[in-house]
Each structure stands twice: as C-alpha cells, then as structure tokens.
Design a protein around this motif. Structure first.
Motif, mmCIF file in Angstrom:
data_model
loop_
_atom_site.group_PDB
_atom_site.id
_atom_site.type_symbol
_atom_site.label_atom_id
_atom_site.label_comp_id
_atom_site.label_asym_id
_atom_site.label_seq_id
_atom_site.Cartn_x
_atom_site.Cartn_y
_atom_site.Cartn_z
ATOM 1 N N PRO A 1 0.825 -1.211 0.000
ATOM 2 C CA PRO A 1 0.000 0.000 0.000
ATOM 3 C C PRO A 1 0.859 1.261 0.000
ATOM 4 C CG PRO A 1 0.061 -0.994 2.185
ATOM 5 C CD PRO A 1 0.734 -1.956 1.259
ATOM 6 N N ALA A 2 0.326 2.298 -0.596
ATOM 7 C CA ALA A 2 1.046 3.566 -0.680
ATOM 8 C C ALA A 2 0.943 4.326 0.636
ATOM 9 C CB ALA A 2 0.477 4.402 -1.822
ATOM 10 N N LEU A 3 2.029 4.949 1.044
ATOM 11 C CA LEU A 3 2.019 5.796 2.233
ATOM 12 C C LEU A 3 1.217 7.062 1.935
ATOM 13 C CD1 LEU A 3 5.789 5.558 3.237
ATOM 14 C CD2 LEU A 3 3.882 4.221 4.150
ATOM 15 N N ARG A 4 0.533 7.553 2.948
ATOM 16 C CA ARG A 4 -0.249 8.785 2.789
ATOM 17 C C ARG A 4 0.461 9.904 3.545
ATOM 18 N NH1 ARG A 4 -6.334 6.263 3.834
ATOM 19 N NH2 ARG A 4 -6.051 4.473 2.420
ATOM 20 N N ARG A 5 0.875 10.897 2.811
ATOM 21 C CA ARG A 5 1.624 12.013 3.372
ATOM 22 C C ARG A 5 0.818 13.303 3.238
ATOM 23 N NH1 ARG A 5 6.857 13.442 4.487
ATOM 24 N NH2 ARG A 5 7.606 11.354 3.923
ATOM 25 N N LEU A 6 0.907 14.149 4.257
ATOM 26 C CA LEU A 6 0.217 15.439 4.246
ATOM 27 C C LEU A 6 1.131 16.527 4.791
ATOM 28 C CD1 LEU A 6 -3.444 14.984 5.593
ATOM 29 C CD2 LEU A 6 -2.774 15.882 3.357
ATOM 30 N N THR A 7 0.930 17.717 4.283
ATOM 31 C CA THR A 7 1.550 18.903 4.876
ATOM 32 C C THR A 7 0.430 19.877 5.196
ATOM 33 O OG1 THR A 7 3.551 18.587 3.559
ATOM 34 C CG2 THR A 7 3.242 20.737 4.592
ATOM 35 N N LEU A 8 0.292 20.196 6.477
ATOM 36 C CA LEU A 8 -0.767 21.093 6.955
ATOM 37 C C LEU A 8 -0.147 22.255 7.719
ATOM 38 C CD1 LEU A 8 -3.141 18.468 8.648
ATOM 39 C CD2 LEU A 8 -3.461 19.465 6.388
ATOM 40 N N ARG A 9 -0.745 23.426 7.594
ATOM 41 C CA ARG A 9 -0.350 24.570 8.427
ATOM 42 C C ARG A 9 -1.601 25.317 8.839
ATOM 43 N NH1 ARG A 9 1.102 29.924 7.133
ATOM 44 N NH2 ARG A 9 1.252 29.394 4.908
ATOM 45 N N HIS A 10 -1.688 25.627 10.124
ATOM 46 C CA HIS A 10 -2.845 26.379 10.614
ATOM 47 C C HIS A 10 -2.582 27.862 10.392
ATOM 48 C CE1 HIS A 10 -6.240 27.691 12.918
ATOM 49 N NE2 HIS A 10 -6.549 26.460 13.295
ATOM 50 N N ALA A 11 -3.478 28.524 9.680
ATOM 51 C CA ALA A 11 -3.285 29.929 9.327
ATOM 52 C C ALA A 11 -3.217 30.835 10.553
ATOM 53 C CB ALA A 11 -4.407 30.389 8.403
ATOM 54 N N ALA A 12 -3.970 30.499 11.607
ATOM 55 C CA ALA A 12 -4.043 31.372 12.776
ATOM 56 C C ALA A 12 -2.849 31.210 13.709
ATOM 57 C CB ALA A 12 -5.341 31.110 13.533
ATOM 58 N N THR A 13 -2.330 30.004 13.844
ATOM 59 C CA THR A 13 -1.271 29.742 14.828
ATOM 60 C C THR A 13 0.094 29.485 14.208
ATOM 61 O OG1 THR A 13 -1.646 27.342 14.853
ATOM 62 C CG2 THR A 13 -3.002 28.689 16.330
ATOM 63 N N GLY A 14 0.125 29.119 12.937
ATOM 64 C CA GLY A 14 1.382 28.778 12.295
ATOM 65 C C GLY A 14 1.844 27.361 12.576
ATOM 66 N N ALA A 15 1.103 26.615 13.411
ATOM 67 C CA ALA A 15 1.468 25.225 13.713
ATOM 68 C C ALA A 15 1.443 24.407 12.428
ATOM 69 C CB ALA A 15 0.505 24.646 14.747
ATOM 70 N N ARG B 1 -2.565 1.097 5.357
ATOM 71 C CA ARG B 1 -3.491 0.144 5.995
ATOM 72 C C ARG B 1 -4.164 0.758 7.218
ATOM 73 N NH1 ARG B 1 0.957 -3.315 4.753
ATOM 74 N NH2 ARG B 1 0.427 -4.916 3.206
ATOM 75 N N THR B 2 -3.367 1.403 8.050
ATOM 76 C CA THR B 2 -3.902 2.001 9.273
ATOM 77 C C THR B 2 -3.267 3.368 9.505
ATOM 78 O OG1 THR B 2 -2.212 0.924 10.648
ATOM 79 C CG2 THR B 2 -4.322 -0.236 10.378
ATOM 80 N N VAL B 3 -3.986 4.188 10.263
ATOM 81 C CA VAL B 3 -3.463 5.503 10.603
ATOM 82 C C VAL B 3 -2.400 5.370 11.689
ATOM 83 C CG1 VAL B 3 -5.181 5.969 12.409
ATOM 84 C CG2 VAL B 3 -4.172 7.878 11.146
ATOM 85 N N ASP B 4 -1.401 6.241 11.651
ATOM 86 C CA ASP B 4 -0.346 6.285 12.658
ATOM 87 C C ASP B 4 -0.863 7.108 13.842
ATOM 88 O OD1 ASP B 4 1.824 6.981 14.257
ATOM 89 O OD2 ASP B 4 3.206 7.125 12.581
ATOM 90 N N PRO B 5 -1.039 6.500 15.023
ATOM 91 C CA PRO B 5 -1.603 7.236 16.168
ATOM 92 C C PRO B 5 -0.785 8.465 16.552
ATOM 93 C CG PRO B 5 -1.567 4.874 16.604
ATOM 94 C CD PRO B 5 -0.779 5.093 15.355
ATOM 95 N N LYS B 6 0.539 8.359 16.482
ATOM 96 C CA LYS B 6 1.387 9.502 16.832
ATOM 97 C C LYS B 6 1.198 10.632 15.837
ATOM 98 C CE LYS B 6 4.925 11.763 18.686
ATOM 99 N NZ LYS B 6 5.157 12.827 17.691
ATOM 100 N N ALA B 7 1.162 10.305 14.555
ATOM 101 C CA ALA B 7 0.962 11.327 13.529
ATOM 102 C C ALA B 7 -0.407 11.979 13.679
ATOM 103 C CB ALA B 7 1.115 10.723 12.138
#
Length: 204
Positions: A28-42, A52-58
């Motif tokens: 299965p292909a890995l699912r990668r994301l890049t997110l940034r919160h506009a208000a906090t910069g996090a 197959r399953t979500v990474d709980p830490k991620a």
C-alpha cells in the motif's frame, strides 16, 4: 520417483518467491500530508497513514496542529476527514501544504465565529482549507464528486469546508460537478460574517 523429486525441487524456489513478489506489487502507498494552521502557524509535514492504518502519533500531531486557535484546546481528530482531505488532494493533483483556516472549535469559539450549533468543527470532524482562486473550483469539484461527507464552497472567502458528516453540499458552486446529484443544504456558517468574526477571535 527420482524425476518427480527433481521437478518438485525445481519448482520450490519459484513457489517461495511468489508471495514476496506479490507483496511488493500490492504494497500500500504511504499517505503524506503537509498542513499549516493559518491562525497559529502550527505545522505538520509527514506520513500519517501507512496505507493500511493511521499512525496514532501522527494523528495526535495533526490534532495538535488543528487545535482551537483561540484557547489552544486539542481534540482528537477524526481520521476519516483527514483521509477525505488527502484523497481530494490526490485526485486534484494538489502539491504543497494545505493552509487550514479553521480546525477544531470549542463551543465558545464556534459561537464567536457564528458557527452552526451542530457544526462538525465541534467534534473535530471538519476542516476549512484555504486555496488559491485558480485551484479552488477544481478542488471543490473533486471533493463534491467524492461524496464522502459535507463540502461547503466559499469561493468569495477562498476556502473549502470538508467534513466527515452526512453527504451534502452548499456554497458558491451551484450544481457541483457535472451531473452531480448530491442534495443541497444551507450553509452551516453565515458567509457574510465568518471572516470578520474569526479575525476577532485572534485579537488580544
């Protein structure tokens, strides 16, 4: 008998290698994301799902990025809405980070931004993603066509709402994708006031 043993011996290596080859082909292909919160910069940038399953830490890191920007309250995010965002990005061939203008909201923050009383943001099942005008309509069309939850299109405010609730649509793109038949629904947030109210929550 001797000939049969030789034949079985010759086939054994091929038989043993077949599952390994099959595993490589169907990995299965890995699912990668890049997110940034506009208000906090996090920001989150990484693999959140191994195919197959979500990474709980991620997922915990993503939940922290999408925390209520007024109070800092963190709520465990529904992985389904993260998957909806990832899939929409894949189908729309999105490259780069997603700029999130609203993630989880506490009831107090939701009231300040004039959110609906039953907003999916209250249960960390919704995202409002800011997109450039050139890509917004195409991304929204893809999301509408997926029929995997609520899609609100706020073209005049440059963002698309995605959630993992019932399938419905509303906003600035009447009719949705060509031939679409998703039921229309009224917007859960008053478009005329949401931007001003959201800005007010960020003032000291």
């Amino acid at each position: 008998m001797h000939r049969r043993s030789l034949l079985l011996g010759a086939l054994a290596p091929a038989a043993l290698s077949t599952p390994a080859l099959a595993t490589q082909r169907t990995a299965p292909a890995l699912r990668r994301l890049t997110l940034r919160h506009a208000a906090t910069g996090a920001r989150f940038n990484g693999v959140y799902h191994d195919g197959r399953t979500v990474d709980p830490k991620a997922l915990a890191d993503i939940s922290a990025v999408l925390a209520d920007s007024r109070s800092g309250t963190v709520h465990a995010y529904d992985p389904t809405v993260i998957d909806i965002l990832w899939e929409a990005g894949q189908r729309a061939r999105w490259r780069g980070e997603f700029l999130v203008v609203s993630g989880f909201r506490t009831p107090e923050t939701n009231a300040l931004v004039c959110g609906a009383g039953n907003s999916q943001h209250l249960s960390a099942r919704a995202l409002d993603v800011c997109l450039p005008a050139a890509q917004l309509t195409g991304f929204a069309d893809v999301a509408l066509g997926m029929r995997r939850g609520g899609v609100g299109v706020y073209a005049s405010k440059s963002f698309v709402h995605l959630d993992s609730g019932p399938v419905r649509r509303w906003g600035d793109v009447p009719g949705g994708p060509s031939g679409g038949s998703a039921p229309a629904a009224p917007p859960p947030d008053p478009i005329a006031r949401i931007a001003e109210a959201w800005a007010a929550t960020r003032r000291p």
